[in-house]
Design an enzyme around this catalytic site. Structure first.
Site, PDB file in Angstrom:
ATOM      1  N   ASN A 190      40.682  45.750  32.123  1.00 25.86           N
ATOM      2  CA  ASN A 190      41.719  44.750  31.869  1.00 25.86           C
ATOM      3  C   ASN A 190      42.785  45.347  30.964  1.00 25.86           C
ATOM      4  OD1 ASN A 190      40.484  42.558  33.186  1.00 25.86           O
ATOM      5  ND2 ASN A 190      39.136  42.228  31.448  1.00 25.86           N
ATOM      6  N   ASP A 241      29.984  40.083  23.040  1.00 25.47           N
ATOM      7  CA  ASP A 241      30.358  39.713  24.402  1.00 25.47           C
ATOM      8  C   ASP A 241      30.838  40.910  25.211  1.00 25.47           C
ATOM      9  OD1 ASP A 241      30.806  37.744  26.443  1.00 25.47           O
ATOM     10  OD2 ASP A 241      32.929  38.200  26.165  1.00 25.47           O
ATOM     11  N   ASP A 242      31.522  41.847  24.559  1.00 31.20           N
ATOM     12  CA  ASP A 242      32.029  43.017  25.291  1.00 31.20           C
ATOM     13  C   ASP A 242      30.872  43.828  25.861  1.00 31.20           C
ATOM     14  OD1 ASP A 242      34.705  42.455  24.363  1.00 31.20           O
ATOM     15  OD2 ASP A 242      33.999  43.159  22.424  1.00 31.20           O
ATOM     16  N   ARG A 270      39.734  47.189  18.891  1.00 30.09           N
ATOM     17  CA  ARG A 270      40.006  47.576  20.282  1.00 30.09           C
ATOM     18  C   ARG A 270      40.130  46.296  21.093  1.00 30.09           C
ATOM     19  NH1 ARG A 270      36.196  47.223  24.465  1.00 30.09           N
ATOM     20  NH2 ARG A 270      37.080  45.250  23.842  1.00 30.09           N
ATOM     21  N   TYR A 305      43.225  33.023  28.232  1.00 33.63           N
ATOM     22  CA  TYR A 305      42.228  34.092  28.148  1.00 33.63           C
ATOM     23  C   TYR A 305      42.865  35.323  28.793  1.00 33.63           C
ATOM     24  CZ  TYR A 305      37.415  35.890  28.397  1.00 33.63           C
ATOM     25  OH  TYR A 305      36.282  36.632  28.254  1.00 33.63           O
ATOM     26  N   GLU A 333      33.481  40.574  18.532  1.00 35.21           N
ATOM     27  CA  GLU A 333      34.460  40.644  19.600  1.00 35.21           C
ATOM     28  C   GLU A 333      35.457  41.766  19.362  1.00 35.21           C
ATOM     29  OE1 GLU A 333      34.245  38.622  22.203  1.00 35.21           O
ATOM     30  OE2 GLU A 333      36.004  39.588  23.056  1.00 35.21           O
ATOM     31  N   ASP A 334      35.580  42.636  20.344  1.00 32.06           N
ATOM     32  CA  ASP A 334      36.624  43.656  20.320  1.00 32.06           C
ATOM     33  C   ASP A 334      36.641  44.528  19.064  1.00 32.06           C
ATOM     34  OD1 ASP A 334      37.288  43.045  22.846  1.00 32.06           O
ATOM     35  OD2 ASP A 334      39.141  41.977  22.405  1.00 32.06           O
ATOM     36  N   LYS A 363      38.665  32.729  22.837  1.00 26.30           N
ATOM     37  CA  LYS A 363      37.250  32.658  23.230  1.00 26.30           C
ATOM     38  C   LYS A 363      36.642  31.324  22.806  1.00 26.30           C
ATOM     39  CE  LYS A 363      36.089  36.790  24.841  1.00 26.30           C
ATOM     40  NZ  LYS A 363      35.115  37.671  25.393  1.00 26.30           N
TER      41      LYS A 363
HETATM   42  P1  NAI Z   1      35.585  51.363  25.558  1.00 27.18           P
HETATM   43  O1  NAI Z   1      36.774  51.909  24.877  1.00 27.18           O
HETATM   44  O2  NAI Z   1      34.358  51.108  24.779  1.00 27.18           O
HETATM   45  O3  NAI Z   1      35.177  52.331  26.765  1.00 27.18           O
HETATM   46  C1  NAI Z   1      36.063  52.974  27.624  1.00 27.18           C
HETATM   47  C2  NAI Z   1      35.328  54.164  28.200  1.00 27.18           C
HETATM   48  O4  NAI Z   1      36.121  54.757  29.217  1.00 27.18           O
HETATM   49  C3  NAI Z   1      35.018  55.243  27.185  1.00 27.18           C
HETATM   50  O5  NAI Z   1      33.689  55.669  27.337  1.00 27.18           O
HETATM   51  C4  NAI Z   1      35.942  56.393  27.590  1.00 27.18           C
HETATM   52  O6  NAI Z   1      35.349  57.644  27.319  1.00 27.18           O
HETATM   53  C5  NAI Z   1      36.045  56.158  29.077  1.00 27.18           C
HETATM   54  N1  NAI Z   1      37.239  56.776  29.627  1.00 27.18           N
HETATM   55  C6  NAI Z   1      38.501  56.718  29.173  1.00 27.18           C
HETATM   56  N2  NAI Z   1      39.294  57.473  29.940  1.00 27.18           N
HETATM   57  C7  NAI Z   1      38.534  58.005  30.902  1.00 27.18           C
HETATM   58  C8  NAI Z   1      38.780  58.877  31.983  1.00 27.18           C
HETATM   59  N3  NAI Z   1      40.002  59.341  32.227  1.00 27.18           N
HETATM   60  N4  NAI Z   1      37.750  59.231  32.762  1.00 27.18           N
HETATM   61  C9  NAI Z   1      36.519  58.768  32.521  1.00 27.18           C
HETATM   62  N5  NAI Z   1      36.221  57.929  31.520  1.00 27.18           N
HETATM   63  C10 NAI Z   1      37.218  57.554  30.708  1.00 27.18           C
HETATM   64  O7  NAI Z   1      36.048  50.051  26.271  1.00 27.18           O
HETATM   65  P2  NAI Z   1      35.112  48.924  26.919  1.00 27.18           P
HETATM   66  O8  NAI Z   1      34.851  47.843  25.972  1.00 27.18           O
HETATM   67  O9  NAI Z   1      33.937  49.553  27.555  1.00 27.18           O
HETATM   68  O10 NAI Z   1      36.086  48.333  28.009  1.00 27.18           O
HETATM   69  C11 NAI Z   1      36.521  49.129  29.101  1.00 27.18           C
HETATM   70  C12 NAI Z   1      37.414  48.293  29.979  1.00 27.18           C
HETATM   71  O11 NAI Z   1      36.662  47.259  30.571  1.00 27.18           O
HETATM   72  C13 NAI Z   1      38.570  47.619  29.242  1.00 27.18           C
HETATM   73  O12 NAI Z   1      39.734  47.727  30.003  1.00 27.18           O
HETATM   74  C14 NAI Z   1      38.152  46.198  29.151  1.00 27.18           C
HETATM   75  O13 NAI Z   1      39.238  45.318  29.159  1.00 27.18           O
HETATM   76  C15 NAI Z   1      37.325  46.040  30.402  1.00 27.18           C
HETATM   77  N6  NAI Z   1      36.358  44.958  30.290  1.00 27.18           N
HETATM   78  C16 NAI Z   1      36.248  44.100  31.334  1.00 27.18           C
HETATM   79  C17 NAI Z   1      35.382  43.049  31.277  1.00 27.18           C
HETATM   80  C18 NAI Z   1      35.249  42.148  32.459  1.00 27.18           C
HETATM   81  O14 NAI Z   1      35.832  42.376  33.452  1.00 27.18           O
HETATM   82  N7  NAI Z   1      34.474  41.124  32.401  1.00 27.18           N
HETATM   83  C19 NAI Z   1      34.609  42.777  30.074  1.00 27.18           C
HETATM   84  C20 NAI Z   1      34.716  43.805  29.059  1.00 27.18           C
HETATM   85  C21 NAI Z   1      35.586  44.846  29.177  1.00 27.18           C
END
Ligand code: NAI
Length: 568
Positions: free
Chosen positions: A424, A282-283, A169, A116, A259-260, A187
């Site tokens: 991540n 899930d995201d 993504r 994972y 997913e993603d 998953k």
């Molecule tokens: P996403 O692409 O939907 O959202 C990312 C957000 O960050 C966007 O709104 C973007 O505008 C913002 N962003 C980017 N650069 C920025 C900056 N310099 N300043 C402020 N905001 C900024 O991605 P998603 O799905 O929301 O995932 C975000 C992160 O969270 C990923 O790295 C993902 O791996 C992680 N994640 C962690 C999980 C966990 O720990 N359980 C579960 C799901 C996601």
């Protein structure tokens, strides 16, 4: 039609001598050894070897499954590179399914980062190079009009759960096109290992609608369509055909986990298909639930209720807005305030700065509920100083963005601020555990999205809880399946979060560990499944009637066991 045989005795049909690839399978002899669902390797007994034509096909030793587990772990540990470990485990899954799951279940803490996040992300990046077997269904634009045929080609007919991606993504890694397949495969392995869902009932699917990742398009080993992503009506029609075909093939109760997908699509499809299908994302929802659980678990240390906190999200995508919404729902559920009032306790910060009412005209719909009245603020430290959040959650994909100044500002707001760096893989985390404790002088409560080693600060050892979605989604899936749920409701994710938080012990909290230890995860999944099933019955969404008396008993006893069966 006549065909010739080559020196190996195999047919050498030329183009004008095409032959039909006809074969029949018998579950004995070498076919039995090659069938991952039934193969037991050296664990076949003398009687089984005699009865199933295995004499001479195996060395004489007869082993227990436990010894086989030890051998696999010994081999896996010898690889220096995590990606080699990943490949070794995937090979095992292709060879001997029950052994794979036994290895995974018994070594969950060690192997989770391999199968994972974060290593499966690396595997997706390299998927073209390491590809040697499908592992699921690949449905591409070339299959338009034939998606149902693709589903019918899958050998298992009793499918109950699908995880599907379009690779739009992948984790924080961006568009990986057709190479996203590693994620549904990973998953669903956890559906089985952690949630007890039978592997034969799970189906990983990669939809290939092109990719905008030029490096992949130029890569000779890329396994997908060599074209840019389709968008608009053509894309939506493709997804619609897929969603229709899925129900035609497997019925109303088929669970589909999105997913993603890129975030705009993720929100759109969740909103659209949650009305007509048993779907979740899930995201958005799994992340929300696991993060809410961590915050609920922290309350005995921070004091007060959830409603007493102010939340700031750095990153306002699928994860950030999903968490914000579920937190608001939980506040509403237990307090006497409306959802809109509860939402006012959560603030979003994106690439343009603080999400405010004045920006509403240009915001995506999913951010609008959180666009509150406030002057616009461009930098994070100023936002923290002005809004005084007690909880800061990083979902930005911007590694290192929780700087010393950010963390010090958070320490000003509360005796025990909650700080979560969820992005991540590890290199994208907003801060390290070490920096978080250093700059808040050991006062913060920290959790991360990727594993971090324990930190010792001022003579005290802190264990880092991992806000890992795998605490949630396997149990949610199992709960939907055992109740025959026909729709997923947000209440199920609230229930899952509350259940998970209850597993955090006083001892965990003394180490500032906001999530329970992984080895207990099957019990956690069973309890979550029971809670989800109960919610399905309460909400009138369950189709398995009558309601079983002991849902926890059912959730536990119906979990898949990887122990070998005896063959007559
Ligand atoms: P996403 O692409 O939907 O959202 C990312 C957000 O960050 C966007 O709104 C973007 O505008 C913002 N962003 C980017 N650069 C920025 C900056 N310099 N300043 C402020 N905001 C900024 O991605 P998603 O799905 O929301 O995932 C975000 C992160 O969270 C990923 O790295 C993902 O791996 C992680 N994640 C962690 C999980 C966990 O720990 N359980 C579960 C799901 C996601």
């Amino acid at each position: 039609m006549s065909t010739t045989l080559d020196s190996y005795g195999e047919e050498t049909g030329t183009k004008d001598q095409l032959v039909t690839p006809w074969n029949h399978q018998i579950a004995s002899g070498v076919e039995l050894l090659r069938n991952p669902r039934y193969n037991k390797g050296l664990a076949f007994t003398a009687e089984e070897r005699q009865a199933h034509y295995l004499r001479g096909l195996l060395p004489p030793a007869i082993e227990t499954q436990d010894i086989q587990v030890k051998r696999i772990m010994r081999n896996v540990r010898q690889y220096a590179e995590p990606l080699q470990k990943y490949e070794a485990l995937m090979d095992l899954q292709e060879r001997n399914e029950r052994l794979f799951y036994k290895v995974l279940i018994e070594n969950v803490e060690e192997l989770l980062p391999i199968v994972y996040t974060p290593i499966e992300g690396d595997a997706c990046e390299e998927y073209g190079e390491i590809f040697h077997r499908s592992g699921g269904l690949f449905i591409s634009l070339n299959d338009k009009g034939h998606i149902l045929d693709c589903l019918k080609n899958w050998p298992e007919k009793n499918v109950e759960a699908i995880v599907v991606t379009d690779g739009g993504r992948i984790l924080g890694l961006g568009d990986l096109g057709c190479q996203g397949m590693g994620i549904p495969v990973g998953k669903l392995a956890l559906y089985t290992a952690l949630g007890g869902v039978r592997p034969s009932t799970t189906l990983p699917i990669q939809l290939d609608v092109g990719t905008n990742n030029q490096a992949l398009l130029d890569d000779p080993f890329y396994i997908g369509l060599r074209q840019k992503r389709v968008t608009g009506q053509e894309y939506d029609d493709f997804i619609e055909e897929f969603m229709t075909a899925v129900k035609q093939a497997y019925g109303e109760k088929i669970l589909v986990q999105f997913e993603d997908f890129a975030n705009q699509n993720a929100f759109r499809f969740l909103a659209k298909y949650s009305k007509t299908h048993l779907v979740f994302n899930d995201d958005i929802q799994g992340t929300a639930s696991v993060t809410l659980a961590g915050v609920l678990a922290a309350l005995p240390i921070t004091g007060g209720t959830l409603a007493d906190h102010e939340f700031l999200f750095f990153g306002a995508g699928e994860a950030g807005t999903g968490i914000a919404e579920l937190i608001a729902m939980e506040i509403t559920k237990h307090g006497k305030i409306s959802l809109d009032e509860a939402r006012r306790k959560t603030w979003l910060f994106d690439t343009e700065g603080l999400v405010t009412k004045s920006r509403k005209g240009s915001l995506y719909d999913y951010k609008k509920p959180f666009a509150h009245d406030h002057e616009h603020i461009k930098d994070l430290v100023s936002a923290i100083k002005k809004l005084k959040p007690t909880v800061l959650i990083g979902t930005s994909t911007q590694g290192g963005s929780f700087t010393k100044e950010v963390l010090e500002a958070m320490a000003e707001n509360h005796k025990s601020p909650i700080i979560m760096a969820l992005s991540n893989p590890t290199k994208k985390a907003e801060c390290t555990a070490e920096d978080c404790y250093k700059y808040t002088k050991g006062r913060a409560l920290f959790a991360s999205g990727s594993p971090f080693p324990a930190v010792t600060y001022d003579g005290k050892k802190y264990v880092i809880g991992e806000a890992n979605n795998c605490y949630i989604f396997p149990g949610v899936a199992h709960g939907c399946i055992i109740s025959g749920a026909i729709r997923v409701d947000a209440e199920m994710f609230l229930k899952a979060a509350e259940t998970l938080a209850e597993f955090v012990t006083k001892e965990d909290l003394e180490r500032k560990q906001l999530y329970p230890a992984f080895p207990n995860i099957r019990n956690i999944s069973a309890k979550i499944a029971a809670g989800v099933a109960a919610a399905a019955y309460d909400l009138g969404l369950a189709s398995k009637i009558p309601k079983p008396k002991d849902l926890l008993g059912l959730a536990t006893s119906s979990m898949y066991s990887p122990s070998y069966r005896h063959y007559r």
